[in-house]
Write an enzyme that holds these catalytic residues in place. Structure first.
Site, PDB file in Angstrom:
ATOM      1  N   ARG A 133       0.813  -1.219   0.000  1.00 54.74           N
ATOM      2  CA  ARG A 133       0.000   0.000   0.000  1.00 54.74           C
ATOM      3  C   ARG A 133       0.841   1.261   0.000  1.00 54.74           C
ATOM      4  O   ARG A 133       0.332   2.344  -0.277  1.00 54.74           O
ATOM      5  CB  ARG A 133      -0.905   0.019   1.237  1.00 54.74           C
ATOM      6  CG  ARG A 133      -1.916  -1.104   1.250  1.00 54.74           C
ATOM      7  CD  ARG A 133      -2.567  -1.207   2.586  1.00 54.74           C
ATOM      8  NE  ARG A 133      -3.477  -0.109   2.826  1.00 54.74           N
ATOM      9  CZ  ARG A 133      -4.796  -0.190   2.717  1.00 54.74           C
ATOM     10  NH1 ARG A 133      -5.344  -1.317   2.372  1.00 54.74           N
ATOM     11  NH2 ARG A 133      -5.559   0.838   2.946  1.00 54.74           N
TER      12      ARG A 133
ATOM     13  N   TRP B  59       2.175   6.437   6.099  1.00 56.29           N
ATOM     14  CA  TRP B  59       2.487   7.226   4.904  1.00 56.29           C
ATOM     15  C   TRP B  59       2.291   8.678   5.337  1.00 56.29           C
ATOM     16  O   TRP B  59       1.171   9.088   5.641  1.00 56.29           O
ATOM     17  CB  TRP B  59       1.531   6.850   3.768  1.00 56.29           C
ATOM     18  CG  TRP B  59       1.852   7.483   2.458  1.00 56.29           C
ATOM     19  CD1 TRP B  59       2.734   7.028   1.516  1.00 56.29           C
ATOM     20  CD2 TRP B  59       1.279   8.689   1.921  1.00 56.29           C
ATOM     21  NE1 TRP B  59       2.751   7.876   0.437  1.00 56.29           N
ATOM     22  CE2 TRP B  59       1.872   8.905   0.662  1.00 56.29           C
ATOM     23  CE3 TRP B  59       0.344   9.607   2.386  1.00 56.29           C
ATOM     24  CZ2 TRP B  59       1.549   9.995  -0.141  1.00 56.29           C
ATOM     25  CZ3 TRP B  59       0.024  10.694   1.590  1.00 56.29           C
ATOM     26  CH2 TRP B  59       0.624  10.876   0.337  1.00 56.29           C
TER      27      TRP B  59
ATOM     28  N   ASN C   7      -5.356   5.413  10.896  1.00 61.40           N
ATOM     29  CA  ASN C   7      -5.386   5.702   9.456  1.00 61.40           C
ATOM     30  C   ASN C   7      -6.391   6.821   9.262  1.00 61.40           C
ATOM     31  O   ASN C   7      -7.464   6.779   9.869  1.00 61.40           O
ATOM     32  CB  ASN C   7      -5.877   4.497   8.652  1.00 61.40           C
ATOM     33  CG  ASN C   7      -4.825   3.431   8.520  1.00 61.40           C
ATOM     34  OD1 ASN C   7      -3.716   3.577   9.020  1.00 61.40           O
ATOM     35  ND2 ASN C   7      -5.177   2.347   7.852  1.00 61.40           N
ATOM     36  N   GLY C   8      -6.074   7.756   8.370  1.00 63.71           N
ATOM     37  CA  GLY C   8      -7.009   8.842   8.110  1.00 63.71           C
ATOM     38  C   GLY C   8      -6.411  10.164   8.559  1.00 63.71           C
ATOM     39  O   GLY C   8      -5.210  10.265   8.784  1.00 63.71           O
TER      40      GLY C   8
ATOM     41  N   GLU D 166      -3.305   7.072 -19.947  1.00 67.51           N
ATOM     42  CA  GLU D 166      -2.853   6.019 -19.041  1.00 67.51           C
ATOM     43  C   GLU D 166      -1.362   5.721 -19.257  1.00 67.51           C
ATOM     44  O   GLU D 166      -0.615   5.521 -18.293  1.00 67.51           O
ATOM     45  CB  GLU D 166      -3.721   4.768 -19.250  1.00 67.51           C
ATOM     46  CG  GLU D 166      -3.253   3.495 -18.593  1.00 67.51           C
ATOM     47  CD  GLU D 166      -3.099   3.573 -17.060  1.00 67.51           C
ATOM     48  OE1 GLU D 166      -3.479   4.580 -16.459  1.00 67.51           O
ATOM     49  OE2 GLU D 166      -2.552   2.612 -16.493  1.00 67.51           O
TER      50      GLU D 166
ATOM     51  N   GLU E  32       4.754   7.785 -13.143  1.00 68.13           N
ATOM     52  CA  GLU E  32       4.812   7.277 -11.764  1.00 68.13           C
ATOM     53  C   GLU E  32       5.931   6.253 -11.580  1.00 68.13           C
ATOM     54  O   GLU E  32       6.480   6.136 -10.490  1.00 68.13           O
ATOM     55  CB  GLU E  32       3.467   6.746 -11.278  1.00 68.13           C
ATOM     56  CG  GLU E  32       2.998   5.472 -11.910  1.00 68.13           C
ATOM     57  CD  GLU E  32       1.662   4.984 -11.355  1.00 68.13           C
ATOM     58  OE1 GLU E  32       1.352   5.222 -10.183  1.00 68.13           O
ATOM     59  OE2 GLU E  32       0.928   4.344 -12.133  1.00 68.13           O
TER      60      GLU E  32
ATOM     61  N   HIS F 190      -3.101  22.358 -31.394  1.00 63.54           N
ATOM     62  CA  HIS F 190      -3.678  23.369 -30.496  1.00 63.54           C
ATOM     63  C   HIS F 190      -2.762  23.675 -29.325  1.00 63.54           C
ATOM     64  O   HIS F 190      -3.205  24.244 -28.330  1.00 63.54           O
ATOM     65  CB  HIS F 190      -5.053  22.894 -30.010  1.00 63.54           C
ATOM     66  CG  HIS F 190      -6.008  22.665 -31.128  1.00 63.54           C
ATOM     67  ND1 HIS F 190      -6.594  23.685 -31.833  1.00 63.54           N
ATOM     68  CD2 HIS F 190      -6.431  21.516 -31.720  1.00 63.54           C
ATOM     69  CE1 HIS F 190      -7.358  23.185 -32.789  1.00 63.54           C
ATOM     70  NE2 HIS F 190      -7.264  21.866 -32.737  1.00 63.54           N
TER      71      HIS F 190
ATOM     72  N   LYS G 175      -0.268   2.849  -2.607  1.00 65.89           N
ATOM     73  CA  LYS G 175      -1.152   2.023  -3.439  1.00 65.89           C
ATOM     74  C   LYS G 175      -2.609   2.410  -3.235  1.00 65.89           C
ATOM     75  O   LYS G 175      -3.358   2.557  -4.187  1.00 65.89           O
ATOM     76  CB  LYS G 175      -0.923   0.550  -3.082  1.00 65.89           C
ATOM     77  CG  LYS G 175      -1.787  -0.417  -3.868  1.00 65.89           C
ATOM     78  CD  LYS G 175      -1.457  -0.376  -5.341  1.00 65.89           C
ATOM     79  CE  LYS G 175      -2.277  -1.332  -6.182  1.00 65.89           C
ATOM     80  NZ  LYS G 175      -2.178  -0.981  -7.619  1.00 65.89           N
TER      81      LYS G 175
END
Ligand code: M6R
Length: 609
Positions: free
Chosen positions: A27, A75, A101-102, A482, A489, A505, A604
């Site tokens: 993650r 994180w 978490n949060g 994509e 990344e 353009h 993740k």
């Protein structure tokens, strides 16, 4: 992003928790920590970097006789990655430890309030206010659990919280609001985690906690309450039948490569039991209970983030072309804050690999009271989004662990095509050919993978460029977006995706010999137009790598390098082109010596807004 694991039971709690954190490593995180209850004292172990570092600290410590433990991978949001900021956090007396978490949005306000009462804080985190606040209520005379509940009532924001305390040594307390938490019920043991992957090795019996619930757990019992009403809740015990606990890389050097190579199987799993080409049938059990409602839908809004939003854009073309359903894709983070009118005949479809992306969850929450049908295309079984939606179709791609989404994109595109065909119900001429082609696609995906060496050589050739453009038209346009995301990344190269028709353009101004373009130029009614765009780039000396359909010799004269993919229907080209883009991004990262499984600054599962 962050991961949480807590254990109470007869096994070595620290080992169970560290193994659980290892399962959640994918993650993304920057530090890890553990609080272990040994007798009446709590041992705190924290480290910056990998869970392996935490494991080594555990091995060096004497934790014999421990009864329970809580652990966390962090994180960083509030404060740099450091040992002091790593969780668990404690009250000053070191009797109450918390992982979280949060984000606690009003932590500054609470911190000031507590500081005014003499509390001192060690870290820069928002989390530290939680154990200090519980401590405050305990000192006001409340027992641990009422103090925890009182503290929760003061918090604003999102949380999955786990508490361990030497005050009540055999108990874990936890609470959930907008951040996932699941209880695993074992035989004489309990484990709580933010993701079932962390507990599936120990038990398959689980209870997914709902927002606003608080739980008290001992090794043999659990008690769930609704925080607002303080009333017990009868929990629904579920069985984790679809979750595979295998988390290894097999013989692959990286998860990303392993997951790219799973593409043929991913396609088979996404269509298994759903596509019946001979009978001309698409069966989607997950939509059966809303089949009638779907007949009255006149607009579809797809909400998603990152790669899932690009899969959604491919889906937008499917829905319009095959189902005649006006569809638009909105980035979930933007959708949440828009004031657009939504009628009851609009359905909202959330796409998410993890099923835990905070912005996508908020988008679904926003329409909770609008009466809109809420649908999901989700990979992680039992995840928050899967449970929030009225109906949906699972991707069945299996756990995806590399930060860069690869097989999930392929599964999402496939499932979106199935939904469009299901809605079309055999009315279009393309219906049967598409079903047949879906059956042929796994072999074609394998054929793309067999060119890995050629793509690797190409990646080495282009790895040192600083910028890259990806262009395509129609179905190839979201695929260009994509491809650019994948490259940036994994390799930190500046890359942009553009509709090929937009070149004149603006983007054409950037083209020079140092700015290569990846042109998605497979056979389609618009190929000639894309070839003209390639000519214009070459006229400005821009290097071009083209993805083209096997047999197109002409393109060799236009592009510097060509990667061929097998012929397929235009609607399915995104699947084959995505595999090329994924391999290209992977090998560029290898050439640059980067860790593409865990790119810097990324996680993740993006569980905070
Ligand atoms: O789990 P989700 O599909 O909701 O995640 C959405 C994005 O965070 C995700 O696709 C992200 O863009 C990937 N890292 C891209 O490879």
């Amino acid at each position: 992003m962050c991961g949480i694991v807590g254990y109470v039971g007869p096994k070595h709690p620290s080992d169970v928790v560290v193994d659980g954190l290892t399962a959640l490593e994918y993650r993304g995180y920057d530090s890890a920590g553990l609080a272990v209850l040994v007798g009446k004292r709590i041992e705190l172990l924290r480290t910056v970097g990998r869970v392996q570092g935490l494991r080594e600290l555990v091995e060096k410590s004497d934790l014999s006789g421990s009864q329970s433990a809580i652990g966390h991978t962090r994180w960083a949001t509030h404060g740099v990655p450091s040992v002091t900021n790593a969780h668990p956090h404690a009250n000053t007396d070191q009797t109450i430890f918390v992982v979280h978490n949060g984000i606690i949005e009003n932590y500054q306000e609470i911190k000031s309030r507590l500081q005014a009462k003499g509390y001192q804080f060690a870290s820069e985190t928002d989390t530290e206010v939680v154990p200090q606040l519980i401590d405050y209520y305990v000192k006001e005379g409340l027992a641990l659990e009422p103090a925890f509940k009182a503290a929760l009532k003061d918090l604003r924001g999102a949380y999955a919280l786990l508490v361990i305390s030497s005050v009540e040594p055999d108990t874990l307390l936890a609470a959930k609001l907008s951040s996932p938490l699941v209880l695993g019920i074992g035989d004489g043991e309990m484990i709580i985690a933010s993701d079932p992957l962390a507990l599936v090795e120990h038990t398959k019996k689980v209870v997914y906690l709902e927002d606003g619930q608080v739980i008290r757990v001992t090794k043999d019992t659990y008690h769930i309450e609704n925080l607002a009403e303080e009333k017990p809740v009868r929990a629904k015990v579920e069985l984790l039948t679809d979750i595979d606990g295998t988390t290894g890389k097999g013989n692959f050097p990286h998860f990303m490569l392993k997951e790219i190579y799973e593409a043929p199987n991913t396609l088979k799993l996404a269509t298994a039991g759903r596509v019946h080409a001979h009978e001309g049938l698409v069966k989607l059990g997950g939509l059966e209970n809303v089949a009638e409602q779907l007949r009255h839908i006149d607009r579809l809004v797809i909400v998603a983030c990152g790669t899932s939003s690009y899969a959604g854009m491919v889906g937008e073309y499917f829905m319009e072309e095959l189902a005649g359903l006006p569809t638009e894709v909105q980035l979930a983070s933007e959708f949440v804050y828009r004031d657009e009118p939504l009628s009851r005949s609009t359905a909202v479809l959330a796409i998410s690999q993890s099923g835990e992306t905070a912005d996508t969850i908020s988008a679904l929450k926003k329409v909770e009271n609008y009466g809109c049908l809420r649908l999901g295309v989700v990979n992680a079984v039992g995840s928050t989004i899967a449970r929030m939606t009225d109906a949906g179709v699972y991707c069945h791609a299996g756990p995806e662990q590399a930060v860069a989404s690869t097989k999930a994109f392929i599964a999402q595109v496939t499932v979106l095509l199935l939904i469009a065909l299901y809605l079309n119900n055999g009315k279009t001429e393309q219906y049967k050919p598409l079903l047949e082609e879906l059956e042929a696609l796994p072999d074609k995906a394998a054929a793309v993978l067999s060119q890995a060496k050629h793509i690797e050589a190409m990646a080495r050739k282009y790895a040192m460029y600083r910028d890259f453009l990806f262009i395509g038209r129609r179905y190839a346009f979201p695929c260009a977006l994509e491809g650019a995301l994948k490259l940036k990344e994994c390799s930190y190269i500046h890359a942009e995706g553009y509709a090929a028709g937009e070149m004149k353009h603006g983007p054409l101004a950037m083209i020079d010999p140092n700015f290569p373009t990846f042109a998605l130029a497979c056979d389609s009614p618009l190929l000639e137009k894309t070839l003209s765009n390639i000519q214009e780039i070459r006229a400005r000396k821009g290097p071009v790598v083209a993805i083209a359909t096997e047999g197109n010799k002409h393109i060799r004269k236009l592009a510097d390098d060509v990667i061929y993919v097998p012929d397929t229907l235009e609607q399915l080209q995104p699947v084959l082109a995505a595999i090329v883009e994924q391999l290209f991004a992977y090998y560029v990262a290898v050439a640059k010596g980067l860790d593409m499984d865990r790119p810097r600054n990324l996680a993740k599962s993006v569980t905070v807004e």
